[in-house]
Design a protein around this motif. Structure first.
Motif, PDB file in Angstrom:
ATOM      1  N   UNK A 154      16.155  70.478  40.019  1.00 34.62           N
ATOM      2  CA  UNK A 154      15.848  69.217  39.578  1.00 34.62           C
ATOM      3  C   UNK A 154      16.305  69.316  38.194  1.00 34.62           C
ATOM      4  N   UNK A 155      17.157  68.202  37.864  1.00 31.30           N
ATOM      5  CA  UNK A 155      17.733  68.080  36.355  1.00 31.30           C
ATOM      6  C   UNK A 155      17.159  66.728  35.956  1.00 31.30           C
ATOM      7  N   UNK A 156      16.523  67.135  34.673  1.00 27.55           N
ATOM      8  CA  UNK A 156      15.946  65.664  34.127  1.00 27.55           C
ATOM      9  C   UNK A 156      16.424  65.486  32.659  1.00 27.55           C
ATOM     10  N   UNK A 168      16.479  68.293  29.918  1.00 28.41           N
ATOM     11  CA  UNK A 168      17.408  67.920  28.872  1.00 28.41           C
ATOM     12  C   UNK A 168      18.251  69.367  28.504  1.00 28.41           C
ATOM     13  N   UNK A 169      19.054  69.506  29.551  1.00 33.05           N
ATOM     14  CA  UNK A 169      19.796  70.761  29.528  1.00 33.05           C
ATOM     15  C   UNK A 169      20.758  70.965  28.572  1.00 33.05           C
ATOM     16  N   UNK A 170      20.928  72.346  28.109  1.00 33.06           N
ATOM     17  CA  UNK A 170      21.949  72.798  27.163  1.00 33.06           C
ATOM     18  C   UNK A 170      22.857  73.742  27.888  1.00 33.06           C
ATOM     19  N   UNK A 205      13.073  75.224  32.755  1.00 37.29           N
ATOM     20  CA  UNK A 205      13.752  75.423  31.737  1.00 37.29           C
ATOM     21  C   UNK A 205      14.044  74.378  30.740  1.00 37.29           C
ATOM     22  N   UNK A 206      12.968  74.022  29.938  1.00 41.25           N
ATOM     23  CA  UNK A 206      13.498  72.782  28.924  1.00 41.25           C
ATOM     24  C   UNK A 206      14.480  73.092  27.724  1.00 41.25           C
ATOM     25  N   UNK A 207      15.329  72.468  27.657  1.00 41.77           N
ATOM     26  CA  UNK A 207      16.316  72.624  26.654  1.00 41.77           C
ATOM     27  C   UNK A 207      17.038  73.785  26.402  1.00 41.77           C
ATOM     28  N   UNK A 208      16.877  74.321  25.213  1.00 45.45           N
ATOM     29  CA  UNK A 208      17.480  75.721  25.027  1.00 45.45           C
ATOM     30  C   UNK A 208      17.323  76.899  25.990  1.00 45.45           C
ATOM     31  N   UNK A 209      16.379  76.845  26.632  1.00 48.44           N
ATOM     32  CA  UNK A 209      15.894  78.045  27.845  1.00 48.44           C
ATOM     33  C   UNK A 209      17.026  77.733  29.007  1.00 48.44           C
ATOM     34  N   UNK A 228      14.164  55.173  28.287  1.00 44.99           N
ATOM     35  CA  UNK A 228      13.422  55.130  27.105  1.00 44.99           C
ATOM     36  C   UNK A 228      13.185  56.606  26.801  1.00 44.99           C
ATOM     37  N   UNK A 229      13.700  57.597  27.017  1.00 40.83           N
ATOM     38  CA  UNK A 229      13.286  58.950  26.928  1.00 40.83           C
ATOM     39  C   UNK A 229      14.455  59.864  26.056  1.00 40.83           C
ATOM     40  N   UNK A 230      13.815  60.406  24.862  1.00 41.50           N
ATOM     41  CA  UNK A 230      14.653  61.075  24.277  1.00 41.50           C
ATOM     42  C   UNK A 230      14.583  62.534  24.577  1.00 41.50           C
ATOM     43  N   UNK A 231      15.107  63.782  23.758  1.00 45.39           N
ATOM     44  CA  UNK A 231      14.993  65.072  24.349  1.00 45.39           C
ATOM     45  C   UNK A 231      13.840  65.742  23.489  1.00 45.39           C
ATOM     46  N   UNK A 232      12.818  66.462  24.248  1.00 50.48           N
ATOM     47  CA  UNK A 232      12.974  66.534  25.674  1.00 50.48           C
ATOM     48  C   UNK A 232      12.374  65.481  26.512  1.00 50.48           C
TER      49      UNK A 232
END
Length: 119
Positions: free
Chosen positions: A63-65, A43-45, A17-21, A94-98
């Motif tokens: 696993x939360x990334x 990149x959870x919401x 589940x990336x981001x909005x999902x 050095x990582x942004x979303x996602x």
């Protein structure tokens, strides 16, 4: 989500589940943990309806990334999900979303290591 899993005849899928999902997956994990083998949340919401006590109901290996440069979400949601029993949090430098798109090699390494547990 339960109907989709049922209609596809998937007995305990692993969910990514990336981001909005994550808005759909997290409540499902809390309500029906027996229906999911494991979850990877990127990149959870977090849904506003979820409270801290809901996280401990999640009995699914998770696993939360997230990325340390995630300006949209900051790290609060990812760190909140550390309350999931047995969860693993990975903050990518050095990582942004996602985060999986910012650091694909690191993502694949972490994904591989997590998936090895589910042979």
């Amino acid at each position: 989500m339960s109907e989709l899993i049922w209609s596809l005849q998937m007995p305990q899928p692993l969910v990514v589940a990336p981001s909005l999902s994550s808005l759909f997956v997290l409540p499902h994990l809390s309500m029906y943990p027996e229906k999911i083998l494991a979850a990877i949340i990127i990149s959870p919401i977090i849904p506003s309806s979820m409270k801290a006590e809901d996280y401990v109901k999640i009995k699914v290996p998770t696993l939360v990334i997230s990325g340390d440069k995630d300006q949209k979400n900051n790290l609060k949601p990812a760190k909140a999900l550390e309350k999931i029993p047995g969860s693993e949090l990975r903050i990518f430098p050095h990582a942004s979303s996602p985060a999986h798109q910012s650091q694909p090699k690191l993502f694949h390494k972490e994904l591989y290591n997590f998936l090895k547990k589910f042979k």
